[in-house]
Enzyme design. Structure first.
Site, PDB file in Angstrom:
ATOM      1  N   CYS A 288      -6.258   1.651   5.777  1.00 52.42           N
ATOM      2  CA  CYS A 288      -6.900   0.418   6.226  1.00 52.42           C
ATOM      3  C   CYS A 288      -6.332   0.028   7.602  1.00 52.42           C
ATOM      4  CB  CYS A 288      -6.629  -0.697   5.216  1.00 52.42           C
ATOM      5  SG  CYS A 288      -4.895  -1.213   5.168  1.00 52.42           S
TER       6      CYS A 288
ATOM      7  N   HIS B 101       0.860  -1.178   0.000  1.00 52.85           N
ATOM      8  CA  HIS B 101       0.000   0.000   0.000  1.00 52.85           C
ATOM      9  C   HIS B 101       0.901   1.234   0.000  1.00 52.85           C
ATOM     10  CE1 HIS B 101      -3.771  -2.027   1.942  1.00 52.85           C
ATOM     11  NE2 HIS B 101      -3.207  -2.799   1.025  1.00 52.85           N
TER      12      HIS B 101
ATOM     13  N   CYS C  19      -2.422  -0.531   7.583  1.00 52.18           N
ATOM     14  CA  CYS C  19      -1.623   0.693   7.517  1.00 52.18           C
ATOM     15  C   CYS C  19      -1.797   1.547   8.767  1.00 52.18           C
ATOM     16  CB  CYS C  19      -1.971   1.466   6.261  1.00 52.18           C
ATOM     17  SG  CYS C  19      -1.500   0.557   4.755  1.00 52.18           S
TER      18      CYS C  19
ATOM     19  N   GLU D 151       0.927   4.127   1.676  1.00 51.31           N
ATOM     20  CA  GLU D 151       1.401   4.669   2.944  1.00 51.31           C
ATOM     21  C   GLU D 151       2.310   3.700   3.680  1.00 51.31           C
ATOM     22  OE1 GLU D 151      -1.636   3.731   2.006  1.00 51.31           O
ATOM     23  OE2 GLU D 151      -3.035   3.674   3.697  1.00 51.31           O
TER      24      GLU D 151
END
Length: 184
Positions: free
Chosen positions: A101, A71, A104, A73
């Site tokens: 999410c 992802h 993260c 981030e």
């Protein structure tokens, strides 16, 4: 260094006498999101700022890298930790185009970030206020500030446009293509 992730020490120059704003950094995250879309990835981008220095930028690469943790981030925070040569990201703000999410947001807690700024809320997976709020859970060992909705419409529009184009392409290919795509 993760592919699709840039480590950097730089300052954003907003112009003569102007202060750098959350919108300025979110525009950089949107640039990363657009790069993801060009690569066929879901257009989510992130920037990590330490003080007033940009230390990492990244975009989604889950499909390209075949990595469920790729992802934007998550990758940007890992890169920032390498640049700063420490796992604690105290003093850092993470800018990301979509609400993080659980994975993260959990990394944000574990990395001890000071703040997360996100653009669009995620009604299906948002863990910083929409479905969950990991940022202020007193059962955890760290809390951090969250600012939501920064350039939210523009961030949401990037995602909508990407998925609209993807659905149109799948429709042109026919129902067999859609079924084959969703089975894996």
């Amino acid at each position: 260094m993760f592919l699709g992730c840039r480590q950097m020490f730089g300052r954003l120059d907003p112009g003569e006498g102007a202060a750098v704003t959350d919108e300025d950094y979110m525009r950089m995250a949107l640039d990363e999101a657009r790069q993801a879309a060009e690569e066929g990835e879901v257009p989510i981008g992130a920037v990590v700022v330490y003080g007033d220095r940009i230390v990492a930028r990244a975009h989604n690469r889950r499909e390209t890298d075949r990595d469920p943790s790729a992802h934007a981030e998550f990758s940007a925070m890992c890169a920032a930790a390498r640049v700063l040569d420490r796992w604690r990201l105290t003093g850092c703000t993470v800018y990301v185009t979509l609400e993080p999410c659980l994975m993260c947001a959990g990394l944000m807690v574990n990395a001890r970030i000071d703040r997360c700024v996100y653009g669009a809320p995620d009604p299906k997976g948002g863990a910083l206020g929409t479905l969950f709020d990991v940022s202020h859970d007193e059962r955890l060992n760290h809390e951090f500030q969250v600012t939501s909705g920064v350039l939210g419409q523009e961030c949401a529009d990037e995602l909508r446009s990407f998925f609209r184009a993807r659905r149109a392409a799948a429709k042109r290919k026919g129902p067999d293509a859609i079924e084959a795509q969703s089975c894996c």
